[in-house]
Scaffold this motif. Structure first.
Motif, PDB file in Angstrom:
ATOM      1  N   HIS A  96       3.331   1.289  -9.118  1.00  0.00           N
ATOM      2  CA  HIS A  96       3.040   0.919  -7.731  1.00  0.00           C
ATOM      3  C   HIS A  96       1.613   0.395  -7.597  1.00  0.00           C
ATOM      4  O   HIS A  96       1.366  -0.607  -6.905  1.00  0.00           O
ATOM      5  CB  HIS A  96       3.259   2.129  -6.822  1.00  0.00           C
ATOM      6  CG  HIS A  96       3.126   1.828  -5.374  1.00  0.00           C
ATOM      7  ND1 HIS A  96       3.993   1.001  -4.699  1.00  0.00           N
ATOM      8  CD2 HIS A  96       2.214   2.238  -4.462  1.00  0.00           C
ATOM      9  CE1 HIS A  96       3.624   0.910  -3.436  1.00  0.00           C
ATOM     10  NE2 HIS A  96       2.539   1.658  -3.263  1.00  0.00           N
ATOM     11  N   ALA A  98      -0.192  -1.046  -9.968  1.00  0.00           N
ATOM     12  CA  ALA A  98      -0.246  -2.367 -10.602  1.00  0.00           C
ATOM     13  C   ALA A  98       0.350  -3.426  -9.679  1.00  0.00           C
ATOM     14  O   ALA A  98      -0.184  -4.540  -9.563  1.00  0.00           O
ATOM     15  CB  ALA A  98       0.505  -2.338 -11.934  1.00  0.00           C
ATOM     16  N   GLU A  99       1.424  -3.063  -8.978  1.00  0.00           N
ATOM     17  CA  GLU A  99       2.034  -4.000  -8.036  1.00  0.00           C
ATOM     18  C   GLU A  99       1.074  -4.312  -6.884  1.00  0.00           C
ATOM     19  O   GLU A  99       0.936  -5.458  -6.476  1.00  0.00           O
ATOM     20  CB  GLU A  99       3.327  -3.383  -7.501  1.00  0.00           C
ATOM     21  CG  GLU A  99       4.100  -4.264  -6.551  1.00  0.00           C
ATOM     22  CD  GLU A  99       5.356  -3.576  -6.063  1.00  0.00           C
ATOM     23  OE1 GLU A  99       5.681  -3.764  -4.873  1.00  0.00           O
ATOM     24  OE2 GLU A  99       5.994  -2.852  -6.845  1.00  0.00           O
ATOM     25  N   GLU A 101      -2.197  -4.151  -7.013  1.00  0.00           N
ATOM     26  CA  GLU A 101      -3.300  -4.953  -7.545  1.00  0.00           C
ATOM     27  C   GLU A 101      -2.874  -6.397  -7.763  1.00  0.00           C
ATOM     28  O   GLU A 101      -3.651  -7.321  -7.537  1.00  0.00           O
ATOM     29  CB  GLU A 101      -3.833  -4.332  -8.829  1.00  0.00           C
ATOM     30  CG  GLU A 101      -4.625  -3.061  -8.571  1.00  0.00           C
ATOM     31  CD  GLU A 101      -5.080  -2.379  -9.847  1.00  0.00           C
ATOM     32  OE1 GLU A 101      -4.601  -2.739 -10.944  1.00  0.00           O
ATOM     33  OE2 GLU A 101      -5.920  -1.464  -9.734  1.00  0.00           O
ATOM     34  N   ARG A 102      -1.628  -6.621  -8.204  1.00  0.00           N
ATOM     35  CA  ARG A 102      -1.131  -8.003  -8.357  1.00  0.00           C
ATOM     36  C   ARG A 102      -1.052  -8.681  -6.999  1.00  0.00           C
ATOM     37  O   ARG A 102      -1.413  -9.838  -6.855  1.00  0.00           O
ATOM     38  CB  ARG A 102       0.242  -8.006  -9.028  1.00  0.00           C
ATOM     39  CG  ARG A 102       0.214  -7.889 -10.527  1.00  0.00           C
ATOM     40  CD  ARG A 102       1.569  -8.220 -11.135  1.00  0.00           C
ATOM     41  NE  ARG A 102       2.643  -7.378 -10.601  1.00  0.00           N
ATOM     42  CZ  ARG A 102       2.992  -6.185 -11.080  1.00  0.00           C
ATOM     43  NH1 ARG A 102       2.349  -5.700 -12.128  1.00  0.00           N
ATOM     44  NH2 ARG A 102       3.969  -5.504 -10.546  1.00  0.00           N
ATOM     45  N   GLY A 103      -0.604  -7.956  -5.999  1.00  0.00           N
ATOM     46  CA  GLY A 103      -0.499  -8.512  -4.649  1.00  0.00           C
ATOM     47  C   GLY A 103      -1.861  -8.824  -4.067  1.00  0.00           C
ATOM     48  O   GLY A 103      -2.026  -9.769  -3.311  1.00  0.00           O
ATOM     49  N   ARG A 104      -2.851  -8.052  -4.425  1.00  0.00           N
ATOM     50  CA  ARG A 104      -4.215  -8.261  -3.925  1.00  0.00           C
ATOM     51  C   ARG A 104      -4.794  -9.563  -4.459  1.00  0.00           C
ATOM     52  O   ARG A 104      -5.538 -10.248  -3.780  1.00  0.00           O
ATOM     53  CB  ARG A 104      -5.088  -7.087  -4.344  1.00  0.00           C
ATOM     54  CG  ARG A 104      -6.454  -7.115  -3.770  1.00  0.00           C
ATOM     55  CD  ARG A 104      -7.177  -5.867  -4.137  1.00  0.00           C
ATOM     56  NE  ARG A 104      -8.531  -5.929  -3.611  1.00  0.00           N
ATOM     57  CZ  ARG A 104      -9.480  -5.130  -3.966  1.00  0.00           C
ATOM     58  NH1 ARG A 104      -9.264  -4.182  -4.844  1.00  0.00           N
ATOM     59  NH2 ARG A 104     -10.683  -5.236  -3.453  1.00  0.00           N
ATOM     60  N   GLY A 105      -4.435  -9.912  -5.681  1.00  0.00           N
ATOM     61  CA  GLY A 105      -4.921 -11.156  -6.280  1.00  0.00           C
ATOM     62  C   GLY A 105      -4.288 -12.380  -5.652  1.00  0.00           C
ATOM     63  O   GLY A 105      -4.796 -13.478  -5.777  1.00  0.00           O
ATOM     64  N   GLN A 106      -3.182 -12.236  -4.938  1.00  0.00           N
ATOM     65  CA  GLN A 106      -2.487 -13.363  -4.323  1.00  0.00           C
ATOM     66  C   GLN A 106      -2.771 -13.445  -2.827  1.00  0.00           C
ATOM     67  O   GLN A 106      -2.026 -14.049  -2.081  1.00  0.00           O
ATOM     68  CB  GLN A 106      -0.974 -13.216  -4.554  1.00  0.00           C
ATOM     69  CG  GLN A 106      -0.587 -13.231  -6.004  1.00  0.00           C
ATOM     70  CD  GLN A 106       0.885 -12.910  -6.194  1.00  0.00           C
ATOM     71  OE1 GLN A 106       1.602 -12.617  -5.268  1.00  0.00           O
ATOM     72  NE2 GLN A 106       1.329 -12.966  -7.440  1.00  0.00           N
ATOM     73  N   GLU A 107      -3.852 -12.831  -2.359  1.00  0.00           N
ATOM     74  CA  GLU A 107      -4.202 -12.869  -0.939  1.00  0.00           C
ATOM     75  C   GLU A 107      -4.601 -14.278  -0.536  1.00  0.00           C
ATOM     76  O   GLU A 107      -4.908 -15.137  -1.364  1.00  0.00           O
ATOM     77  CB  GLU A 107      -5.373 -11.917  -0.648  1.00  0.00           C
ATOM     78  CG  GLU A 107      -4.997 -10.465  -0.709  1.00  0.00           C
ATOM     79  CD  GLU A 107      -6.189  -9.565  -0.427  1.00  0.00           C
ATOM     80  OE1 GLU A 107      -7.329 -10.059  -0.406  1.00  0.00           O
ATOM     81  OE2 GLU A 107      -5.973  -8.363  -0.256  1.00  0.00           O
TER      82      GLU A 107
END
Length: 121
Positions: A96, A98-99, A101-107
């Motif tokens: 969760h 990691a998910e 953190e990945r979503g944060r990079g796509q802001e």
């Protein structure tokens, strides 16, 4: 103890039953014993409550032969199951995170710029 007439005094109640009880218990644990029953409470032909009772008395080995081993997977009863439960929860939390953190990079890039400009130089 014998009487002069050759008769025997009966053993007091419970003294000889110790060996018999041990034999019976050994047989029950070896073979297993199932007691089943239902309790139903009705009022004017309306069923209010039903309780189904199932009791199995067996040794651990016999229970495993029958496919009953729920205590091995219950975290409250097994330290190994508790460790497995904690490891599973840890893995879920890491996935969760990691998910997230990945979503944060796509802001939105404008949000990222705004955050950078707020930081002191």
């Amino acid at each position: 103890m014998t009487f002069p007439s050759g008769g025997r005094v009966p053993e007091p109640y419970g003294q000889s039953s110790g060996a018999n009880l041990a034999d019976i218990l050994e047989r029950v644990l070896d073979k297993g014993l199932v007691i089943a029953g239902d309790i139903r409470i009705n009022l004017l032909d309306i069923e209010l409550l039903t309780i189904k009772l199932r009791l199995i008395v067996a040794s651990v080995d016999k229970a495993k032969e029958m496919g009953i081993d729920w205590w091995e997977t219950d975290p409250a009863l097994s330290s190994r199951a508790h460790r497995d439960e904690l490891a599973r929860e840890n893995a879920e939390l890491r996935a969760h995170l990691a998910e997230l953190e990945r979503g944060r990079g796509q802001e939105d890039p404008s949000l990222e710029r705004g955050r950078v400009s707020e930081e002191p130089s």
